[in-house]
Design a protein around this motif. Structure first.
Motif, mmCIF file in Angstrom:
data_model
loop_
_atom_site.group_PDB
_atom_site.id
_atom_site.type_symbol
_atom_site.label_atom_id
_atom_site.label_comp_id
_atom_site.label_asym_id
_atom_site.label_seq_id
_atom_site.Cartn_x
_atom_site.Cartn_y
_atom_site.Cartn_z
ATOM 1 N N ARG A 221 0.841 -1.182 0.000
ATOM 2 C CA ARG A 221 0.000 0.000 0.000
ATOM 3 C C ARG A 221 0.881 1.239 0.000
ATOM 4 O O ARG A 221 2.030 1.227 0.465
ATOM 5 C CB ARG A 221 -0.898 0.003 1.249
ATOM 6 N N VAL A 222 0.338 2.337 -0.494
ATOM 7 C CA VAL A 222 1.066 3.609 -0.472
ATOM 8 C C VAL A 222 1.084 4.132 0.956
ATOM 9 O O VAL A 222 0.029 4.396 1.546
ATOM 10 C CB VAL A 222 0.401 4.638 -1.406
ATOM 11 N N PRO A 520 -7.945 3.509 3.156
ATOM 12 C CA PRO A 520 -6.553 3.928 2.920
ATOM 13 C C PRO A 520 -5.622 3.453 4.021
ATOM 14 O O PRO A 520 -6.014 3.320 5.183
ATOM 15 C CB PRO A 520 -6.653 5.452 2.885
ATOM 16 N N ALA A 521 -4.393 3.207 3.654
ATOM 17 C CA ALA A 521 -3.373 2.802 4.617
ATOM 18 C C ALA A 521 -2.871 4.013 5.385
ATOM 19 O O ALA A 521 -2.950 5.146 4.901
ATOM 20 C CB ALA A 521 -2.215 2.134 3.882
ATOM 21 N N PRO A 522 -2.340 3.816 6.584
ATOM 22 C CA PRO A 522 -1.691 4.935 7.285
ATOM 23 C C PRO A 522 -0.505 5.439 6.484
ATOM 24 O O PRO A 522 0.201 4.661 5.839
ATOM 25 C CB PRO A 522 -1.257 4.316 8.617
ATOM 26 N N GLN A 574 4.080 -0.582 6.151
ATOM 27 C CA GLN A 574 3.625 -1.470 5.080
ATOM 28 C C GLN A 574 2.892 -2.681 5.644
ATOM 29 O O GLN A 574 1.896 -3.140 5.061
ATOM 30 C CB GLN A 574 4.809 -1.899 4.220
ATOM 31 N N LEU A 575 3.360 -3.196 6.771
ATOM 32 C CA LEU A 575 2.632 -4.281 7.418
ATOM 33 C C LEU A 575 1.229 -3.828 7.823
ATOM 34 O O LEU A 575 0.251 -4.554 7.642
ATOM 35 C CB LEU A 575 3.387 -4.761 8.652
ATOM 36 N N ALA A 576 1.140 -2.616 8.366
ATOM 37 C CA ALA A 576 -0.160 -2.101 8.780
ATOM 38 C C ALA A 576 -1.080 -1.938 7.573
ATOM 39 O O ALA A 576 -2.272 -2.257 7.633
ATOM 40 C CB ALA A 576 0.012 -0.774 9.504
ATOM 41 N N GLY A 583 -3.884 -7.691 13.470
ATOM 42 C CA GLY A 583 -2.635 -8.171 14.035
ATOM 43 C C GLY A 583 -2.004 -7.206 15.012
ATOM 44 O O GLY A 583 -0.792 -7.196 15.201
ATOM 45 N N GLY A 584 -2.825 -6.348 15.651
ATOM 46 C CA GLY A 584 -2.286 -5.416 16.635
ATOM 47 C C GLY A 584 -1.627 -4.204 16.036
ATOM 48 O O GLY A 584 -0.938 -3.462 16.733
ATOM 49 N N LEU A 585 -1.819 -3.946 14.718
ATOM 50 C CA LEU A 585 -1.149 -2.835 14.055
ATOM 51 C C LEU A 585 -2.108 -1.675 13.831
ATOM 52 O O LEU A 585 -2.076 -1.025 12.782
ATOM 53 C CB LEU A 585 -0.552 -3.313 12.726
ATOM 54 N N GLY A 586 -2.974 -1.402 14.784
ATOM 55 C CA GLY A 586 -3.894 -0.285 14.672
ATOM 56 C C GLY A 586 -3.188 1.050 14.799
ATOM 57 O O GLY A 586 -2.055 1.149 15.284
#
Length: 620
Positions: A221-222, A520-522, A574-576, A583-586
């Protein structure tokens, strides 16, 4: 003759409406060819597409990336058997890896030029110097390291693999243009990432940018800032302009040798490349949107000169190129080919005005199976979360850069020859397959787009009647292309189009999943950034004990999860983006971690008492 590019974006070419890219030779090409407006890829990505170029049939329903099979027809080999000298010039390194090693030897002669991407070309034990100011490419693996080594030897345009490839192709034309019965394939890896080119092409796209080096987006993701993302698009455009220059050299040769009079010319690509559209970079890790699957195609047929400068709106595909070349030389296409000569589309003898096909099938092994009728695009996801059953059917158990492992082959079964009519009486191995969590179509759900009202595929629709019609087209295409029974089961569809009913609808049932996947990604500018931050490659971040301890406290369990196995080369952002915050990546946890990292590792602007960094030489 065929000129093939890799990752050539249709929507960035002037003949397809692009107004800001500098590509005058593609406009010049369109004036001497038929421009196809509805060309779609088939099997994706790189080597599956090239297998189609040889065989004239889809392969993504039966296996992933791999070599030509013993039972495969090969267009250049068929030409060779009928007295046509076939010559390949390429810088595409995948031909020379485990997953592609049976393609180039089908030609009469071939030449290969080294140095693209992470081609294992130059040996250097000492680590290469990184770009000055850092690099936003977060996947710091052996491929990345090797690319830095290779670039040290590509410090002039005349040394670039693309330039050498076109040099060799033009040498073949100079030697052989007066003779007949030859086929030349000039194939460059460009404008595939990394978008490495020289200053005169960058100068065509001047813009203010003083950020980190960024000409190689990750498959993710961007998460970069708008300024950084725009810079990467300009870097792609610069490489596209270099490709245009090389194409112009071919057109000059066609003019000089009067090849327009008697030489077929095909200019094509395998797929496109997302440059931030829909919040994504690259390909493979997201659905195969039109930026990827709707490809440019130009064909000059010397026997149809009145068609030069025209456009064709009917559906055509990559599988039609092999039959087109065979027909030009009077070589019959084989019964196993599913493509048709493009001349039948442009100027059919039997049914004027009729398209080659009512539907085009495309996809990647284990991913969505997609079908379009030219207006609607239907992306069918797996019916179950496990994306099963899924099997590779092959007699060549290799993939991109390696062999299938003994553990993978332990459960292989021999499938009788009768299972598939295209294997020419040979049985095949059926090997259980699985997709990585981040590559499963279950993450995105089934999608339906109406290109008439939504050409950019920004707003998926739910329309039961249209979905039912598209499912019937899909099932018909699966039958035509001899799909294994397991594919019908994986997709949750019957084997007969007449049996499709409302119980097979998936778009509405999977709508919540699809909507969540489109969030959208962070982005990196959403968080404070110290010297080590959420964009730092994980290999570097976790090498610092204080940073690793902070990650363990704020993101408990992450370092022991399969996320790092699958995406260990990227960054936390990128993981988020890949997990949608699972997976705890909030965002809350990421923000707290970013604050602590900024405190632990301030930038020199934040703390001028820090010693200056040791200067490094920027790589070309």
């Amino acid at each position: 003759m065929m000129v093939m590019f890799d990752s050539l974006n249709r929507h960035m070419l002037p003949p397809y409406g692009a107004e800001w890219t500098h590509a005058p030779n593609f406009s010049r090409l369109a004036a001497r060819t038929v421009t196809f407006d509805a060309c779609y890829a088939g099997s994706l990505p790189c080597m599956p597409a090239r297998r189609e170029l040889h065989t004239g049939r889809h392969n993504f329903l039966h296996r992933g990336w791999g070599p030509l099979e013993p039972f495969d027809d090969s267009m250049p080999e068929l030409l060779k058997r009928h007295g046509v000298h076939t010559h390949l010039v390429t810088d595409h390194q995948h031909y020379f890896e485990d997953g592609g090693a049976t393609y180039h030897t089908r030609y009469s002669t071939w030449e290969f030029f080294r140095g693209q991407e992470g081609d294992p070309w130059k040996g250097q034990v000492r680590d290469p110097r990184p770009p000055r100011g850092g690099d936003l490419h977060a996947t710091r693996n052996a491929l990345y390291r090797q690319d830095l080594v290779n670039r040290q030897h590509l410090d002039a345009e005349e040394k670039q693999p693309q330039t050498l490839t076109f040099d060799a192709g033009l040498e073949f034309l100079a030697t052989n243009h007066a003779h007949t019965n030859w086929f030349l394939q000039i194939e460059t890896f460009d404008p595939h990432e990394p978008f490495f080119t020289h200053q005169r092409y960058k100068d065509l796209y001047q813009h203010d940018y003083d950020g980190p080096h960024f000409d190689w987006p990750d498959y993710a993701r961007v998460t970069e800032t708008d300024e950084q993302a725009a810079h990467a698009r300009y870097e792609y455009a610069a490489l596209l302009s270099m490709c245009d220059h090389s194409l112009g050299r071919v057109l000059d040769a066609f003019d000089e040798y009067a090849l327009w009079d008697d030489t077929l010319l095909v200019v094509c690509t395998d797929h496109g490349f997302l440059l931030g559209e829909k919040g994504w970079w690259a390909k493979v890790v997201q659905p195969w949107y039109n930026e990827l699957a709707h490809t440019p195609l130009f064909v000059h047929d010397p026997w149809l000169p009145h068609r030069d400068g025209t456009r064709h709106a009917g559906l055509v595909q990559t599988i039609d190129i092999a039959p087109t070349l065979l027909e030009f030389f009077g070589v019959p296409r084989t019964p196993d080919m599913r493509g048709r000569p493009l001349r039948d589309a442009v100027e059919p003898d039997d049914a004027p005005g009729q398209p080659l096909r009512d539907a085009a099938l495309f996809g990647i092994f284990g991913g969505h199976v997609n079908v379009t009728d030219g207006r609607y695009v239907y992306m069918r996801a797996c019916a179950g979360e496990d994306n099963q059953p899924l099997f590779e059917h092959t007699l060549m158990p290799t993939r991109i850069r390696g062999r299938f492992t003994p553990a993978e082959l332990a459960d292989a079964e021999l499938v009788p020859a009768e299972a598939f009519p295209f294997t020419k009486g040979t049985p095949t191995l059926r090997i259980p397959a699985a997709t990585a969590p981040f590559l499963s179509p279950a993450r995105f759900g089934s999608l339906l787009f109406d290109l008439a009202t939504d050409p950019d595929q920004e707003h998926p629709i739910a329309d039961d009647a249209t979905e039912l019609r598209m499912i019937r087209l899909l099932v018909g295409a699966l039958r035509e292309h001899d799909a294994p029974i397991s594919q019908y089961e994986r997709l949750g569809v019957p084997r007969d189009p007449d049996e499709v009913g409302e119980e097979h609808l998936l778009v509405a049932a999977q709508r919540a999943t699809a909507d969540a996947a489109r969030l959208p990604a962070p982005r990196s500018d959403d968080f404070p950034a110290g010297r080590l931050n959420l964009r730092t490659p994980l290999t570097e971040l976790l090498a610092e004990p204080l940073a690793a301890d902070a990650v363990r406290r704020h993101l408990p369990g992450l370092l022991d999860s399969e996320l790092l196995t699958v995406r260990g080369g990227g960054s936390l952002l990128q993981l988020a983006g890949a997990t949608g915050g699972a997976g705890g990546l909030g965002r809350g946890r990421l923000a707290a971690l970013a604050e602590e990292l900024a405190h632990l590792f301030p930038t020199r602007e934040d703390n001028p008492l820090l010693a200056p960094e040791h200067p490094v030489r920027s790589t070309p």
